[in-house]
Design a protein around this motif. Structure first.
Motif, PDB file in Angstrom:
ATOM      1  N   GLU A 124       0.802  -1.292   0.502  1.00  0.00           N
ATOM      2  CA  GLU A 124      -0.231   0.140   0.405  1.00  0.00           C
ATOM      3  C   GLU A 124       1.271   1.280   0.513  1.00  0.00           C
ATOM      4  OE1 GLU A 124      -3.040  -0.233  -0.650  1.00  0.00           O
ATOM      5  OE2 GLU A 124      -3.587  -2.097  -0.202  1.00  0.00           O
ATOM      6  N   THR A 125       2.058   1.387   0.391  1.00  0.00           N
ATOM      7  CA  THR A 125       2.903   1.670   0.583  1.00  0.00           C
ATOM      8  C   THR A 125       3.904   1.975   0.151  1.00  0.00           C
ATOM      9  OG1 THR A 125       3.385   2.136   3.117  1.00  0.00           O
ATOM     10  CG2 THR A 125       1.158   3.130   2.503  1.00  0.00           C
ATOM     11  N   PRO A 126       5.213   2.641  -0.580  1.00  0.00           N
ATOM     12  CA  PRO A 126       6.149   3.109  -0.171  1.00  0.00           C
ATOM     13  C   PRO A 126       7.550   2.125   1.091  1.00  0.00           C
ATOM     14  CG  PRO A 126       5.591   5.495  -0.771  1.00  0.00           C
ATOM     15  CD  PRO A 126       4.909   4.496  -0.062  1.00  0.00           C
ATOM     16  N   ALA A 127       6.358   2.692   2.075  1.00  0.00           N
ATOM     17  CA  ALA A 127       7.443   2.258   3.855  1.00  0.00           C
ATOM     18  C   ALA A 127       6.953   0.092   3.050  1.00  0.00           C
ATOM     19  CB  ALA A 127       7.013   2.002   4.775  1.00  0.00           C
ATOM     20  N   GLN A 128       5.815  -0.280   2.760  1.00  0.00           N
ATOM     21  CA  GLN A 128       6.242  -1.829   2.370  1.00  0.00           C
ATOM     22  C   GLN A 128       6.618  -2.218   1.558  1.00  0.00           C
ATOM     23  OE1 GLN A 128       1.920  -2.353   1.986  1.00  0.00           O
ATOM     24  NE2 GLN A 128       1.186  -1.033   4.109  1.00  0.00           N
ATOM     25  N   VAL A 129       6.688  -1.778   0.304  1.00  0.00           N
ATOM     26  CA  VAL A 129       7.094  -2.089  -0.680  1.00  0.00           C
ATOM     27  C   VAL A 129       9.049  -1.752  -0.013  1.00  0.00           C
ATOM     28  CG1 VAL A 129       8.090  -1.307  -2.545  1.00  0.00           C
ATOM     29  CG2 VAL A 129       5.753  -0.620  -2.297  1.00  0.00           C
ATOM     30  N   LYS A 130       9.480  -0.791   0.345  1.00  0.00           N
ATOM     31  CA  LYS A 130      10.986  -1.589   1.214  1.00  0.00           C
ATOM     32  C   LYS A 130      10.421  -2.602   1.500  1.00  0.00           C
ATOM     33  CE  LYS A 130      11.246   3.899   0.453  1.00  0.00           C
ATOM     34  NZ  LYS A 130      12.184   4.950   0.568  1.00  0.00           N
ATOM     35  N   ALA A 131       9.663  -2.652   3.164  1.00  0.00           N
ATOM     36  CA  ALA A 131       9.643  -3.673   3.094  1.00  0.00           C
ATOM     37  C   ALA A 131      10.309  -4.906   3.195  1.00  0.00           C
ATOM     38  CB  ALA A 131       9.708  -3.499   4.787  1.00  0.00           C
ATOM     39  N   TYR A 153       8.946   8.053  -5.914  1.00  0.00           N
ATOM     40  CA  TYR A 153       9.519   6.796  -6.608  1.00  0.00           C
ATOM     41  C   TYR A 153      10.529   6.332  -5.614  1.00  0.00           C
ATOM     42  CZ  TYR A 153       6.212   8.572  -9.864  1.00  0.00           C
ATOM     43  OH  TYR A 153       4.695   9.378  -9.811  1.00  0.00           O
ATOM     44  N   SER A 154      11.107   6.323  -3.957  1.00  0.00           N
ATOM     45  CA  SER A 154      12.036   6.174  -4.249  1.00  0.00           C
ATOM     46  C   SER A 154      12.067   4.657  -3.504  1.00  0.00           C
ATOM     47  CB  SER A 154      12.163   7.200  -2.577  1.00  0.00           C
ATOM     48  OG  SER A 154      11.211   6.448  -1.252  1.00  0.00           O
ATOM     49  N   ALA A 155      10.761   4.103  -3.926  1.00  0.00           N
ATOM     50  CA  ALA A 155      10.242   3.171  -3.562  1.00  0.00           C
ATOM     51  C   ALA A 155      11.071   1.587  -4.472  1.00  0.00           C
ATOM     52  CB  ALA A 155       9.253   1.968  -2.616  1.00  0.00           C
ATOM     53  N   VAL A 156      10.554   2.714  -6.440  1.00  0.00           N
ATOM     54  CA  VAL A 156      10.782   1.554  -7.521  1.00  0.00           C
ATOM     55  C   VAL A 156      11.737   1.157  -7.416  1.00  0.00           C
ATOM     56  CG1 VAL A 156      11.392   1.881  -9.845  1.00  0.00           C
ATOM     57  CG2 VAL A 156       9.398   3.249  -8.407  1.00  0.00           C
ATOM     58  N   PRO A 157      13.143   1.714  -7.171  1.00  0.00           N
ATOM     59  CA  PRO A 157      14.359   0.071  -7.335  1.00  0.00           C
ATOM     60  C   PRO A 157      14.387  -1.024  -6.446  1.00  0.00           C
ATOM     61  CG  PRO A 157      15.431   2.889  -6.885  1.00  0.00           C
ATOM     62  CD  PRO A 157      13.771   2.846  -6.789  1.00  0.00           C
ATOM     63  N   HIS A 158      13.448  -0.997  -5.445  1.00  0.00           N
ATOM     64  CA  HIS A 158      13.567  -2.066  -4.541  1.00  0.00           C
ATOM     65  C   HIS A 158      12.731  -2.899  -4.896  1.00  0.00           C
ATOM     66  CE1 HIS A 158      15.176  -0.246  -0.985  1.00  0.00           C
ATOM     67  NE2 HIS A 158      15.294   1.137  -1.211  1.00  0.00           N
ATOM     68  N   LEU A 159      11.353  -2.024  -6.457  1.00  0.00           N
ATOM     69  CA  LEU A 159      10.781  -2.603  -5.823  1.00  0.00           C
ATOM     70  C   LEU A 159      11.271  -4.118  -7.857  1.00  0.00           C
ATOM     71  CD1 LEU A 159       7.425  -4.125  -7.394  1.00  0.00           C
ATOM     72  CD2 LEU A 159       7.685  -1.712  -8.787  1.00  0.00           C
ATOM     73  N   ALA A 212       1.883 -13.190  -6.770  1.00  0.00           N
ATOM     74  CA  ALA A 212       0.436 -11.970  -7.710  1.00  0.00           C
ATOM     75  C   ALA A 212       1.406 -11.555  -6.354  1.00  0.00           C
ATOM     76  CB  ALA A 212      -0.483 -12.844  -6.773  1.00  0.00           C
ATOM     77  N   LEU A 213       1.803 -10.134  -7.188  1.00  0.00           N
ATOM     78  CA  LEU A 213       2.350  -8.488  -6.404  1.00  0.00           C
ATOM     79  C   LEU A 213       0.847  -7.555  -6.787  1.00  0.00           C
ATOM     80  CD1 LEU A 213       4.302  -7.466  -4.911  1.00  0.00           C
ATOM     81  CD2 LEU A 213       5.425  -7.525  -6.566  1.00  0.00           C
ATOM     82  N   THR A 214       0.449  -7.243  -6.253  1.00  0.00           N
ATOM     83  CA  THR A 214      -0.104  -5.594  -6.121  1.00  0.00           C
ATOM     84  C   THR A 214      -0.307  -4.924  -5.445  1.00  0.00           C
ATOM     85  OG1 THR A 214      -1.917  -7.176  -6.930  1.00  0.00           O
ATOM     86  CG2 THR A 214      -2.778  -4.646  -6.542  1.00  0.00           C
ATOM     87  N   LEU A 215       0.377  -3.876  -5.760  1.00  0.00           N
ATOM     88  CA  LEU A 215       1.037  -2.270  -5.536  1.00  0.00           C
ATOM     89  C   LEU A 215      -0.909  -1.333  -5.760  1.00  0.00           C
ATOM     90  CD1 LEU A 215       3.637  -3.699  -6.500  1.00  0.00           C
ATOM     91  CD2 LEU A 215       4.177  -0.693  -5.891  1.00  0.00           C
ATOM     92  N   SER A 216      -1.124  -0.779  -4.675  1.00  0.00           N
ATOM     93  CA  SER A 216      -2.205   0.450  -5.012  1.00  0.00           C
ATOM     94  C   SER A 216      -1.447   1.797  -5.732  1.00  0.00           C
ATOM     95  CB  SER A 216      -2.634   0.451  -3.052  1.00  0.00           C
ATOM     96  OG  SER A 216      -2.322   0.795  -2.465  1.00  0.00           O
ATOM     97  N   ALA A 217      -2.258   2.472  -5.597  1.00  0.00           N
ATOM     98  CA  ALA A 217      -2.577   4.006  -6.195  1.00  0.00           C
ATOM     99  C   ALA A 217      -1.489   4.286  -5.011  1.00  0.00           C
ATOM    100  CB  ALA A 217      -3.890   4.564  -6.478  1.00  0.00           C
ATOM    101  N   TRP A 218      -1.682   4.392  -3.931  1.00  0.00           N
ATOM    102  CA  TRP A 218      -0.089   4.526  -2.594  1.00  0.00           C
ATOM    103  C   TRP A 218       0.889   4.345  -2.575  1.00  0.00           C
ATOM    104  CZ3 TRP A 218      -3.476   9.263  -2.421  1.00  0.00           C
ATOM    105  CH2 TRP A 218      -4.975   8.763  -2.881  1.00  0.00           C
TER     106      TRP A 218
END
Length: 503
Positions: free
Chosen positions: A48-55, A90-96, A73-79
């Motif tokens: 749901e959030t950049p912090a969740q993507v990084k974690a 977009y700081s979490a994109v490299p982690h993604l 399956a991997l879903t990223l929300s609008a947030w």
């Protein structure tokens, strides 16, 4: 046998029935089930959030040999790319990118802001195109780069959803159809505010015979091109075409009339239908417009598609010519209506026109071959002293059952409103109120109502919605053949005569 002594296959089967979050809890209970439970827990992730993507990235790569392979399956929300102040982050994109690069078993992926992400982080292009097992992809806020990405994906997509970004003009987005050249196994396509004009109209690679479900919203497209490109679709939602967006091409065998297997057609506005000029047999016609539809447009649409099941919303002020509706379609067997109060959902003074509306409709339907009727009444209407909701509904049901000799199933619902869920199927709205289902039968020369469960109702509806029903000559003692004959249908729509013979 103790749970921990079960073999791995049995444990895995048991854990497949629990949610990913519960599987995480099971993984923490014992080393014996840890890896089996983790496989289930990581099978589906929603961030749901950049912090969740990084974690999530940190957790996955902490056991790079096992955990990435578990992701299906991997879903990223609008947030997922917004900070706490809702500013773009977009700081979490490299982690993604790191997660996608290692998740070789990923099958379903949903990403927001895809156009901006591709512009600012080109590495994600290779990460997505490298997913060899991907079968389902949802791209939101797309643009030219996203369409190009689809074009460069490997074969194997089964479900694809593409919606354009609000700040990108639809006409500036490359046509989506040429981007699907490799995706010959595609079964479902949903497109919103994209362009549908193929660059090479006669290219055989533009034909996707496997596609069964097509949803187009606010799109620029040629109706004939779309029907030629997707000749075997079974479900079509053509909603809100842009003004002057649909153009037809006068070529033999092109156009919606060429569809031979269209089972469900969802229509919102009359313009959606008149621009498509649909004139093919449809098993189930659903009007999604919550405000109703005009008389002339309704008769034209029903007469052009001859549905077996008709679902629609009507208001009590609509002057629908039900007699004309019955005359243009002898195939109609199931009528599903949602009746709206003209004074709003919170009218505590009662539905003033309900009695007149209910009194006028059944006699008109006397000569029909309807075997099933469902009516949802939205609003508040007065009931007599000590009369329960079931009593009110049965009082309304009796004249309907008596008026239509062929009727075998009846459903009535009364309540304050409908939960218009964007993800819900308009064919079965989420009605908030009391619903009663009956089996209608004849006994000792009179019509009788017997309450039944919703399961019995939906089993009967599923049969009417099946291909087998098309060949039934009798349904619960009701003869279906005279009104549903080959000759009758071809007299109404001669163009579909050959198609009807092949059904």
């Amino acid at each position: 046998m103790p749970f921990l002594l079960l073999n791995d296959d049995v444990l895995s089967s048991i854990l497949s029935f629990v949610s990913p979050s519960d599987a995480f809890a099971v993984a923490a209970t014992a080393k014996r089930v840890h890896y089996i439970a983790i496989r289930r827990a990581l099978s589906s992730a929603s961030l749901e959030t950049p912090a969740q993507v990084k974690a999530f990235n940190s957790y996955i790569l902490a056991d790079a040999e096992y955990r990435p392979a578990c992701i299906r399956a991997l879903t990223l929300s609008a947030w997922a790319f917004r900070d706490v102040n809702l500013r773009k982050d977009y700081s979490a994109v490299p982690h993604l990118v790191a997660v996608l690069a290692s998740a070789h078993g990923l099958r379903c992926l949903s990403l927001p802001d895809i156009e901006t992400v591709l512009q600012n982080n080109p590495q994600i292009w290779n990460a997505i195109t490298g997913l060899s097992n991907l079968i389902e992809l949802h791209l939101r806020d797309a643009g030219p780069l996203a369409v190009s990405l689809v074009h460069n994906l490997g074969r194997g997509l089964v479900n694809l959803s593409v919606s354009s970004a609000e700040n990108i003009r639809t006409a500036l987005i490359p046509s989506l159809i040429p981007a699907l050249t490799r995706q010959q196994d595609l079964r479902s396509l949903k497109a919103s505010a994209v362009f549908f004009y193929p660059d090479v109209m006669e290219d055989p690679s533009m034909v996707h015979s496997a596609l069964q479900s097509l949803e187009v919203y606010d799109c620029l497209y040629l109706s004939n091109i779309v029907s030629r490109t997707f000749p075997n679709i079974q479900t079509l939602r053509a909603i809100r075409p842009l003004p002057h967006a649909i153009v037809t091409v006068d070529r033999p065998g092109w156009g919606p009339a060429s569809w031979k297997h269209l089972e469900r057609l969802y229509i919102q506005e009359p313009a959606d239908f008149t621009l498509w000029k649909a004139s093919c047999l449809v098993r189930w016609l659903i009007f999604t417009n919550k405000g109703g539809v005009s008389d002339a447009s309704l008769v034209e649409m029903v007469g052009g598609t001859l549905p077996v099941i008709l679902t629609m919303t009507v208001t009590q002020t609509m002057l629908i010519s039900w007699m004309s509706l019955m005359n243009v379609n002898s195939r109609l067997r199931c009528l599903q209506l949602t009746l709206l109060s003209t004074t709003g959902f919170d009218d505590h003074n009662g539905i003033t026109n309900l009695s007149g509306w209910m009194a006028s409709l059944p006699p008109i339907l006397y000569s029909s071959a309807l075997v099933m009727i469902r009516i949802y009444i939205v609003g508040h209407f007065p009931r007599q002293m000590a009369e329960s909701e079931d009593d009110v509904l049965e009082r309304l049901a009796v004249p309907i059952a008596n008026a239509i000799p062929t009727l075998r199933y009846l459903c009535l619902g009364a309540g304050p409103g409908i939960a218009w869920d964007s993800d819900a199927d308009p064919a079965e709205p989420n009605f908030m109120g009391r619903i009663v289902w009956w089996k209608v039968f004849d006994e000792d020369g009179r019509r009788c109502l017997r309450p039944i469960s919703s399961e019995v109702w939906f089993r009967a509806l599923a049969h009417i919605d099946s291909a087998e029903f098309e060949f039934d000559l009798v349904f619960d003692g009701v003869s279906l053949s005279p009104e549903c004959s080959y000759a009758t249908v071809t007299n109404i729509i001669p163009e579909v005569g050959e198609m009807w013979r092949l059904l």
